[in-house]
Design a protein around this motif. Structure first.
Motif, PDB file in Angstrom:
ATOM      1  N   GLY A  13      14.331  13.775   6.536  1.00  0.00           N
ATOM      2  CA  GLY A  13      13.503  14.812   7.097  1.00  0.00           C
ATOM      3  C   GLY A  13      12.587  15.431   5.970  1.00  0.00           C
ATOM      4  N   PHE A  14      12.873  15.151   4.700  1.00  0.00           N
ATOM      5  CA  PHE A  14      12.088  15.740   3.473  1.00  0.00           C
ATOM      6  C   PHE A  14      10.553  15.303   3.601  1.00  0.00           C
ATOM      7  N   THR A  15       9.697  16.103   3.453  1.00  0.00           N
ATOM      8  CA  THR A  15       8.371  15.538   3.275  1.00  0.00           C
ATOM      9  C   THR A  15       8.025  15.082   2.038  1.00  0.00           C
ATOM     10  N   LEU A  16       6.989  14.315   1.761  1.00  0.00           N
ATOM     11  CA  LEU A  16       6.667  13.881   0.497  1.00  0.00           C
ATOM     12  C   LEU A  16       6.623  14.855  -0.818  1.00  0.00           C
ATOM     13  N   ASP A  17       6.058  15.935  -0.383  1.00  0.00           N
ATOM     14  CA  ASP A  17       6.118  17.174  -1.327  1.00  0.00           C
ATOM     15  C   ASP A  17       7.368  17.443  -1.587  1.00  0.00           C
ATOM     16  N   GLU A  18       8.372  17.580  -0.886  1.00  0.00           N
ATOM     17  CA  GLU A  18       9.735  18.226  -1.038  1.00  0.00           C
ATOM     18  C   GLU A  18      10.434  16.897  -1.699  1.00  0.00           C
ATOM     19  N   VAL A  19       9.983  15.692  -1.516  1.00  0.00           N
ATOM     20  CA  VAL A  19      10.735  14.667  -2.323  1.00  0.00           C
ATOM     21  C   VAL A  19      10.263  14.868  -3.678  1.00  0.00           C
ATOM     22  N   GLY A  20       8.943  14.931  -4.015  1.00  0.00           N
ATOM     23  CA  GLY A  20       8.520  15.222  -5.202  1.00  0.00           C
ATOM     24  C   GLY A  20       9.089  16.598  -6.056  1.00  0.00           C
ATOM     25  N   GLN A  21       9.538  17.486  -5.199  1.00  0.00           N
ATOM     26  CA  GLN A  21      10.412  18.692  -5.837  1.00  0.00           C
ATOM     27  C   GLN A  21      11.766  18.395  -6.115  1.00  0.00           C
ATOM     28  N   LEU A  22      12.255  17.446  -5.376  1.00  0.00           N
ATOM     29  CA  LEU A  22      13.625  16.937  -5.347  1.00  0.00           C
ATOM     30  C   LEU A  22      13.656  16.260  -6.696  1.00  0.00           C
ATOM     31  N   LEU A  23      12.597  15.175  -6.946  1.00  0.00           N
ATOM     32  CA  LEU A  23      12.830  14.456  -8.094  1.00  0.00           C
ATOM     33  C   LEU A  23      12.779  15.399  -9.211  1.00  0.00           C
ATOM     34  N   ARG A  24      11.665  16.239  -9.323  1.00  0.00           N
ATOM     35  CA  ARG A  24      11.415  17.204 -10.626  1.00  0.00           C
ATOM     36  C   ARG A  24      12.702  18.008 -10.867  1.00  0.00           C
TER      37      ARG A  24
ATOM     38  N   GLU B  23       0.824  -1.224  -0.117  1.00  0.00           N
ATOM     39  CA  GLU B  23      -0.087   0.043   0.135  1.00  0.00           C
ATOM     40  C   GLU B  23       0.645   1.314  -0.007  1.00  0.00           C
ATOM     41  N   THR B  24       2.137   1.148   0.647  1.00  0.00           N
ATOM     42  CA  THR B  24       3.031   2.290   0.543  1.00  0.00           C
ATOM     43  C   THR B  24       3.478   2.613  -0.975  1.00  0.00           C
ATOM     44  N   VAL B  25       3.695   1.448  -1.697  1.00  0.00           N
ATOM     45  CA  VAL B  25       4.160   1.560  -3.014  1.00  0.00           C
ATOM     46  C   VAL B  25       2.841   2.216  -3.694  1.00  0.00           C
ATOM     47  N   ARG B  26       1.998   1.963  -3.543  1.00  0.00           N
ATOM     48  CA  ARG B  26       0.688   2.354  -4.355  1.00  0.00           C
ATOM     49  C   ARG B  26       0.506   3.812  -4.012  1.00  0.00           C
ATOM     50  N   PHE B  27       0.749   4.054  -2.673  1.00  0.00           N
ATOM     51  CA  PHE B  27       0.129   5.691  -2.272  1.00  0.00           C
ATOM     52  C   PHE B  27       1.608   6.449  -3.002  1.00  0.00           C
ATOM     53  N   TYR B  28       2.680   5.927  -2.888  1.00  0.00           N
ATOM     54  CA  TYR B  28       3.636   6.559  -3.719  1.00  0.00           C
ATOM     55  C   TYR B  28       3.161   6.837  -5.199  1.00  0.00           C
ATOM     56  N   GLN B  29       2.724   6.026  -5.911  1.00  0.00           N
ATOM     57  CA  GLN B  29       2.163   5.835  -7.032  1.00  0.00           C
ATOM     58  C   GLN B  29       1.199   7.150  -7.278  1.00  0.00           C
ATOM     59  N   ARG B  30       0.131   6.983  -6.486  1.00  0.00           N
ATOM     60  CA  ARG B  30      -1.110   8.039  -6.460  1.00  0.00           C
ATOM     61  C   ARG B  30      -0.264   9.378  -6.381  1.00  0.00           C
ATOM     62  N   ARG B  31       0.726   9.415  -5.566  1.00  0.00           N
ATOM     63  CA  ARG B  31       1.251  10.914  -5.242  1.00  0.00           C
ATOM     64  C   ARG B  31       2.310  11.363  -6.598  1.00  0.00           C
ATOM     65  N   GLY B  32       2.460  10.390  -7.363  1.00  0.00           N
ATOM     66  CA  GLY B  32       3.284  10.709  -8.765  1.00  0.00           C
ATOM     67  C   GLY B  32       4.593  10.584  -8.439  1.00  0.00           C
ATOM     68  N   LEU B  33       5.071   9.876  -7.281  1.00  0.00           N
ATOM     69  CA  LEU B  33       6.530   9.593  -6.978  1.00  0.00           C
ATOM     70  C   LEU B  33       7.229   8.409  -7.537  1.00  0.00           C
TER      71      LEU B  33
ATOM     72  N   ALA C  20      15.271   0.146 -11.493  1.00  0.00           N
ATOM     73  CA  ALA C  20      15.025   1.630 -11.539  1.00  0.00           C
ATOM     74  C   ALA C  20      13.721   1.913 -10.446  1.00  0.00           C
ATOM     75  N   GLU C  21      12.820   1.316 -10.544  1.00  0.00           N
ATOM     76  CA  GLU C  21      11.865   1.673  -9.483  1.00  0.00           C
ATOM     77  C   GLU C  21      12.276   1.331  -7.967  1.00  0.00           C
ATOM     78  N   LEU C  22      13.049   0.397  -8.038  1.00  0.00           N
ATOM     79  CA  LEU C  22      13.637   0.049  -6.819  1.00  0.00           C
ATOM     80  C   LEU C  22      14.435   1.079  -6.287  1.00  0.00           C
ATOM     81  N   GLY C  23      15.233   1.591  -7.012  1.00  0.00           N
ATOM     82  CA  GLY C  23      16.165   2.802  -6.712  1.00  0.00           C
ATOM     83  C   GLY C  23      15.515   4.184  -6.515  1.00  0.00           C
ATOM     84  N   ARG C  24      14.301   4.297  -6.968  1.00  0.00           N
ATOM     85  CA  ARG C  24      13.472   5.399  -6.743  1.00  0.00           C
ATOM     86  C   ARG C  24      12.776   5.223  -5.384  1.00  0.00           C
ATOM     87  N   LEU C  25      12.286   3.927  -5.215  1.00  0.00           N
ATOM     88  CA  LEU C  25      11.632   3.827  -3.734  1.00  0.00           C
ATOM     89  C   LEU C  25      12.501   3.870  -2.711  1.00  0.00           C
TER      90      LEU C  25
END
Length: 131
Positions: A62-73, A15-25, A47-52
Motif C-alpha cells: 500500500g505504499f505510494t511510489l513517493d513513500e517507497v522513495g522515502q523508505l529507500l532514502r 516501461e515500468t522499469v524505465r518509469f522507476y528509473q525516471r522516478r529515481g527508484l 542488486a537491481e532485481l532486489g530493488r525492483l
C-alpha cells in the motif's frame, strides 16, 4: 541481464522499469564497453532485481511510489525509527480500509439476502445504489 530480463524477472514491463528509473527508484547502469551486439547494452544484476522486487512488494503493502522513495532514502541512512513510523502509519491506514471493506461486505450481504426476499418489488440492491 538486460532491461527486458530484469523486467521479466521482476514481473513487470520494460516501461515500468524505465518509469522507476525516471522516478529515481532504480539506478540506470552504464552502457557496456565494446562494439557489436553486446556493446552499449546496459546490464542489470541481482542488486537491481532486489530493488525492483522491493518496490513491487512495498506497493503491494500500500505504499505510494513517493513513500517507497522515502523508505529507500531512510534505509540508506539506517533510520529505522522513521521507517517503522511509516510502516505503523501504513498499518493504521490498512486497518481503516479493512474496516470500510468489512462494512461494505456486511451491507452488500444484507442487500443480497433482501433481494431474494423482495419478490416482485424493486431489487433492494439497485434501489440502495440509486440513492
Amino acid at each position: 541481464m538486460t532491461i527486458a530480463g530484469l523486467a521479466r524477472a521482476g514481473g513487470v514491463g520494460v516501461e515500468t522499469v524505465r518509469f522507476y528509473q525516471r522516478r529515481g527508484l532504480l539506478d540506470i547502469p552504464r552502457r557496456g564497453e565494446g562494439t557489436g551486439r553486446s556493446g552499449g547494452i546496459r546490464r542489470y544484476g541481482d542488486a537491481e532485481l532486489g530493488r525492483l522486487r522491493f518496490i513491487r512488494a512495498a506497493q503491494r503493502a500500500g505504499f505510494t511510489l513517493d513513500e517507497v522513495g522515502q523508505l529507500l532514502r531512510l534505509d540508506a541512512i539506517d533510520d529505522k525509527s522513521r521507517i517503522r513510523a511509516m510502516a505503523d502509519a501504513r498499518l493504521a491506514a490498512l486497518d481503516v480500509r479493512i474496516a470500510e471493506m468489512q462494512a461494505a461486505r456486511a451491507a452488500l450481504s444484507h442487500l443480497s439476502s433482501a433481494c431474494d426476499a423482495s419478490g416482485l418489488d424493486p431489487c433492494p440492491i439497485i434501489t440502495a445504489f440509486e440513492h
